[in-house]
Design a protein around this motif. Structure first.
Motif, PDB file in Angstrom:
ATOM      1  N   GLU A 195       0.763  -0.907  -0.359  1.00 50.17           N
ATOM      2  CA  GLU A 195       0.429  -0.037  -0.130  1.00 50.17           C
ATOM      3  C   GLU A 195       1.267   1.647  -0.177  1.00 50.17           C
ATOM      4  N   LEU A 196       2.352   1.250   0.639  1.00 53.59           N
ATOM      5  CA  LEU A 196       2.679   2.059   0.696  1.00 53.59           C
ATOM      6  C   LEU A 196       3.307   2.754  -0.999  1.00 53.59           C
ATOM      7  N   ASP A 197       3.290   1.754  -1.308  1.00 56.75           N
ATOM      8  CA  ASP A 197       3.716   1.831  -2.958  1.00 56.75           C
ATOM      9  C   ASP A 197       2.288   2.459  -3.691  1.00 56.75           C
ATOM     10  N   SER A 198       1.557   3.106  -3.583  1.00 61.75           N
ATOM     11  CA  SER A 198       0.758   3.290  -3.978  1.00 61.75           C
ATOM     12  C   SER A 198       0.996   4.642  -4.185  1.00 61.75           C
ATOM     13  N   PRO A 199       0.044   5.603  -4.955  1.00 63.95           N
ATOM     14  CA  PRO A 199      -0.120   7.049  -4.505  1.00 63.95           C
ATOM     15  C   PRO A 199      -0.982   7.180  -3.432  1.00 63.95           C
ATOM     16  N   ARG A 200      -1.643   6.873  -3.084  1.00 65.21           N
ATOM     17  CA  ARG A 200      -2.361   7.065  -2.017  1.00 65.21           C
ATOM     18  C   ARG A 200      -2.008   5.945  -0.678  1.00 65.21           C
TER      19      ARG A 200
END
Length: 459
Positions: free
Chosen positions: A44-49
């Motif tokens: 998730e931390l490697d997503s834009p959000r």
């Protein structure tokens, strides 16, 4: 997204803009579906959000960047696919640019990483230095596999060698300061063309193709003295002061032409540069000496296909047999929102254009990304090449030298610039490095294109 910036923080223009962007995000997660690093890594931390949360916490708290924040922001390609997907209009590009500048100011990278980034920042934007570095890289290329075994810096140096050309570099026919006038037709337009940095060393034939094509249609091309790197390479490394210096040099060079004989447009044949030049007005909005000039330059900036789309091009005299894959660079489709026009120009020139499956996913080039994040870049290249092969093309057309270089080392299929093909179809030479077999050449079967409003007005 609720924010809690202090009034003194919001006195800073950059923080004020980032706060506005953060408040636009509604946590919906649509961006995760099209983020290349999230698709590969599943974090998730490697997503834009996820990155937005990290950036918000860092900026809102006025904190120095941490290794965790740096890792995930560094992994961002700035492909801007998330901006195309986002239903709320979150301007992620300006937010991540701010985060990178903050990282550059507050985080001390490991010595080897810092020196490598300094090296790229000092070499890549300068044509002479870059040419010398590539000549040296040809000598060091055989040692790339050995370097690749060294963790960290070794893998990055190996990536640099792997991406370097194996053949002698072509020489540029034209240089800054030249004005190339139409040979046979009365002048119907006058444009400046960005010479830039990396492309002019790697493949100056791209600009030469554009100049020939424009000249056949009565367009004068000027290469102003004093212009050079657009600033994108250092801008995406967080070096905002260096980026501003490059931008100002270009603005000064182009303004002299605008105020002199005038310009109809400033043409750019590298879509990564185009995205940055079109953002000059935002980059220098707080600079009283440059804000107005930067906005004027940004308004005149066009990808070469945007300008060609206003002309009625001569009928092609030849085309290719078989499908032509069109690779839409992220900076073209997401950064500049140019999607169908390059394909239409190719189709009107007789090429059988095919879209690449998963065309919205980055190839892994992304400026210096394939030099600094080679493992992820290699995975994205392999994914892109596999999708290109699905349409069984005789060649791949693209509008960005970074993508062309990235894909070119991953496939034997020729990867050429859109404008090189448009020029070749009308009698120009074959794209550099590709001896087109006679068996692939055929007469075009196309309908005559409609006359554009500009062409009709010019007679």
């Amino acid at each position: 997204m609720q924010t809690r910036f202090a009034p003194d923080q919001l006195a800073d223009a950059q923080t004020r803009e980032s706060e506005k962007i953060l408040r636009t995000c509604v946590h919906c997660g649509f961006c995760t579906a099209t983020c290349p690093t999230y698709l590969l890594l599943g974090d998730e931390l490697d997503s834009p959000r996820g990155r937005i949360y990290l950036i918000k916490d860092m900026l809102e708290g006025g904190k120095p960047a941490t290794p965790e924040v740096v890792k995930h922001v560094d992994r961002c390609l700035s492909c801007l696919s998330c901006m195309t997907t986002c239903p709320s209009g979150v301007h992620y590009m300006h937010l991540v640019d701010h985060a990178r500048a903050h990282i550059q100011e507050t985080y001390v990278r490991p010595a080897a990483d810092r020196r490598l980034r300094d090296l790229y920042a000092r070499v890549l934007p300068h044509r002479g230095r870059f040419r010398a570095a590539l000549m040296a890289a040809r000598l060091g290329r055989p040692f790339a596999p050995l370097m690749g075994r060294v963790p960290g810096i070794g893998a990055r140096l190996a990536a640099s060698l792997k991406l370097s050309p194996t053949q002698p570099l072509p020489k540029a026919r034209h240089k800054p300061g030249d004005t190339i006038r139409p040979s046979a037709l009365p002048r119907r337009g006058r444009v400046a063309m960005l010479t830039g940095c990396a492309q002019q060393v790697l493949r100056p034939t791209i600009n030469e193709s554009a100049i020939r094509l424009l000249g056949r249609h009565g367009v004068e091309v000027v290469l102003p003295k004093g212009e050079g790197c657009c600033g994108a390479l250092v801008h995406h490394m967080g070096r905002e002061h260096d980026a501003a210096a490059y931008a100002k040099a270009n603005i000064d060079a182009w303004t002299r032409e605008i105020d002199g004989e005038g310009l109809d447009a400033i043409l750019i044949t590298t879509s990564g540069c185009g995205t940055t030049v079109k953002d000059y007005g935002f980059m220098l909005r707080e600079d009283p000496a440059y804000a107005a000039k930067a906005a004027r330059v940004a308004a005149l900036a066009k990808d070469v296909t945007e300008y060609l789309g206003t002309l009625t091009l001569d009928a092609p005299v030849r085309t290719l047999k078989g499908p032509l894959a069109y690779h839409s660079a992220c900076s073209m489709q997401h950064g500049q929102k140019i999607t169908d026009l390059p394909k239409r120009l190719l189709q009107e020139s007789g090429f059988a254009v095919r879209d690449v499956p998963e065309g919205h996913i980055c190839c892994g080039s992304a400026g210096t990304y394939n030099l600094l994040q080679p493992e992820i870049a290699d995975q994205l290249r392999a994914r892109k090449v596999a999708n290109i092969r699905k349409v069984q093309p005789v060649a791949v057309a693209a509008g960005n030298i970074g993508c062309m270089t990235q894909l070119g080392i991953g496939t034997e299929i020729p990867v050429v610039h859109t404008v090189e093909l448009l020029d070749w179809a009308r009698g120009g030479p074959a794209p550099h490095g590709w001896a087109i077999p006679d068996a692939l050449v055929t007469a075009p079967e196309i309908a005559a294109p409609a006359v554009s409003p500009l062409a009709a007005a010019l007679g």
